[in-house]
Design a protein around this motif. Structure first.
Motif, PDB file in Angstrom:
ATOM      1  N   THR A 230      39.274  41.742  43.151  1.00  9.62           N
ATOM      2  CA  THR A 230      39.642  40.889  43.407  1.00  9.62           C
ATOM      3  C   THR A 230      39.583  39.311  43.076  1.00  9.62           C
ATOM      4  O   THR A 230      40.467  38.704  43.440  1.00  9.62           O
ATOM      5  CB  THR A 230      39.223  40.461  45.042  1.00  9.62           C
ATOM      6  OG1 THR A 230      38.385  40.155  45.064  1.00  9.62           O
ATOM      7  CG2 THR A 230      39.828  42.125  45.746  1.00  9.62           C
ATOM      8  N   LEU A 231      38.776  39.222  42.274  1.00  8.57           N
ATOM      9  CA  LEU A 231      37.982  37.588  41.774  1.00  8.57           C
ATOM     10  C   LEU A 231      39.450  37.379  41.348  1.00  8.57           C
ATOM     11  O   LEU A 231      40.712  37.984  40.551  1.00  8.57           O
ATOM     12  CB  LEU A 231      37.267  37.773  40.768  1.00  8.57           C
ATOM     13  CG  LEU A 231      36.873  38.807  39.874  1.00  8.57           C
ATOM     14  CD1 LEU A 231      37.654  38.239  38.424  1.00  8.57           C
ATOM     15  CD2 LEU A 231      35.096  39.118  39.389  1.00  8.57           C
ATOM     16  N   THR A 232      39.836  35.976  40.891  1.00  5.30           N
ATOM     17  CA  THR A 232      40.962  35.672  40.114  1.00  5.30           C
ATOM     18  C   THR A 232      40.189  34.467  39.588  1.00  5.30           C
ATOM     19  O   THR A 232      39.626  33.507  40.542  1.00  5.30           O
ATOM     20  CB  THR A 232      42.129  34.875  41.670  1.00  5.30           C
ATOM     21  OG1 THR A 232      43.146  34.464  40.663  1.00  5.30           O
ATOM     22  CG2 THR A 232      41.524  34.380  42.693  1.00  5.30           C
ATOM     23  N   VAL A 233      40.716  33.438  38.707  1.00  4.80           N
ATOM     24  CA  VAL A 233      40.793  32.109  37.939  1.00  4.80           C
ATOM     25  C   VAL A 233      41.441  30.798  38.074  1.00  4.80           C
ATOM     26  O   VAL A 233      40.942  29.716  37.896  1.00  4.80           O
ATOM     27  CB  VAL A 233      40.310  32.185  36.340  1.00  4.80           C
ATOM     28  CG1 VAL A 233      39.079  33.370  35.876  1.00  4.80           C
ATOM     29  CG2 VAL A 233      41.991  32.837  35.833  1.00  4.80           C
ATOM     30  N   VAL A 234      42.526  31.294  38.929  1.00  2.00           N
ATOM     31  CA  VAL A 234      43.310  30.124  38.851  1.00  2.00           C
ATOM     32  C   VAL A 234      43.013  29.400  40.360  1.00  2.00           C
ATOM     33  O   VAL A 234      42.979  29.715  41.496  1.00  2.00           O
ATOM     34  CB  VAL A 234      45.036  31.007  39.669  1.00  2.00           C
ATOM     35  CG1 VAL A 234      45.824  29.711  39.653  1.00  2.00           C
ATOM     36  CG2 VAL A 234      45.489  31.363  38.605  1.00  2.00           C
ATOM     37  N   GLY A 235      42.664  27.586  39.822  1.00  2.00           N
ATOM     38  CA  GLY A 235      42.257  27.416  40.530  1.00  2.00           C
ATOM     39  C   GLY A 235      41.321  26.766  40.828  1.00  2.00           C
ATOM     40  O   GLY A 235      40.064  25.404  41.642  1.00  2.00           O
TER      41      GLY A 235
END
Length: 332
Positions: A230-235
């Motif tokens: 589920t990880l995200t790098v945006v922000g």
């Protein structure tokens, strides 16, 4: 003394001929069936042993089928596990690329990461053979209903033996599904959600129930947690993305451990299949030594008995002819 009431010679010849015919019948039966012991009356002890061992050999044949089925399940899980490992490694590479990138580029990188995350779930869900899936499971479903996945530890029957008392003993190869599962649809804690799905502490990369999903731009080292699925790098800041790399790296290590367990199980199954085949051949040879007829020996015996039968018939004819010779004594 000559007697017309009792023909001792004929009686002896008849007994001999009957014995020869009986032996000839037994020999012909061995030749036609191929067995020296084909019924319990031939040799009760050998027949009993052979019957039991033949039954056990049939059970071993089923064990061999079970091992083949188990090997297919392990192969399916192992193949999917390797592909998933490759995708997690790609996510790790994307995370490294995201460090120092602009927000615009992070958005593009995130699109690639999201596609890889979808592949991870697809691969795990597809790792099913004969209704059994060890990678994507549902812990609320009973193990007797494999349609929604298997969550209990799996067992593969590997051998069929008898102890000294004659009791049947089954050995099994155990697959610890809990330690290799990647997703669990019903798990409620980070530690039970699976290797890919479980939330991990950012500081150690280990699955921990104390981990809380990290918030973009807010650093909380004690509780920040991330999951590869589920990880995200945006922000997120570079420090947080570096922590995500730690999480991805630890996830890779645990997937490698799970793949090692599957590889070891596959090796054990292959060795057991080879042993079972050799054991079945050995039992078959042993039964053959007990009950099979020696066709060379039986062929020789058949010819000898046929000669004895012919001689016995001639001997009986001669003995019956002795009574006729008494008549000549009363002729003038």
């Amino acid at each position: 003394m000559s007697s017309i009431m009792t023909n001792a010679s004929a009686m002896t010849a008849l007994q001999t001929l009957n014995a020869t015919n009986k032996s000839l019948e037994a020999t012909q039966n061995r030749i036609s069936t191929g067995y020296r012991v084909s019924e319990a009356k031939d040799n009760a002890a050998y027949w009993s042993i052979a019957t039991t061992m033949r039954s056990d050999n049939k059970a071993l044949s089923v064990v061999q089928d079970s091992l083949g089925l188990g090997a297919s399940k392990v192969d399916t899980a192992y193949t999917a596990m390797n592909k998933i490992m490759e995708r997690v490694d790609e996510i790790k590479v994307k995370l490294v690329a995201a460090v120092g990138a602009s927000e615009e580029n992070k958005g593009k990188i995130q699109s690639e990461i999201q596609a890889l995350q979808l592949q991870l779930k697809s691969f795990a869900d597809s790792a099913s053979f004969s209704g059994t899936n060890w990678l994507s499971v549902n812990s609320t479903v009973a193990s007797g209903n494999p349609s929604a996945g298997t969550h209990a530890n799996a067992e593969i029957v590997s051998s069929f033996t008898r102890d000294n008392a004659g009791n049947v003993v089954l050995s099994k190869i155990n697959i610890n599904v809990q330690s290799i599962k990647l997703y669990d649809a019903a798990a409620t804690t980070a530690e039970t959600r699976g290797i890919v799905q479980g939330l991990r502490l950012a500081s150690t990369g280990l699955r921990e129930d104390t981990a809380i999903q990290g918030v973009a731009g807010t650093l909380t080292p004690a509780t920040d947690g991330y999951s590869v699925s589920t990880l995200t790098v945006v922000g997120f800041t570079d420090t947080q993305i570096t922590q995500m790399i730690t999480v991805a790296d630890q996830t890779l290590a645990e997937i490698a451990d799970a793949a090692t367990m599957l590889g070891a199980a596959k090796k054990q199954i292959d060795l057991q299949k080879e042993f079972t085949t050799s054991l079945m051949d050995s039992i078959e040879r042993g039964v053959g030594q007990l009950v099979d007829a020696d066709m060379n020996k039986e062929s020789t015996r058949l010819q000898a008995l046929q000669v004895q039968q012919q001689l016995g018939i001639q001997s009986l004819q001669i003995a019956n002819g002795n009574a006729q010779s008494i008549l000549s004594l009363f002729r003038s």
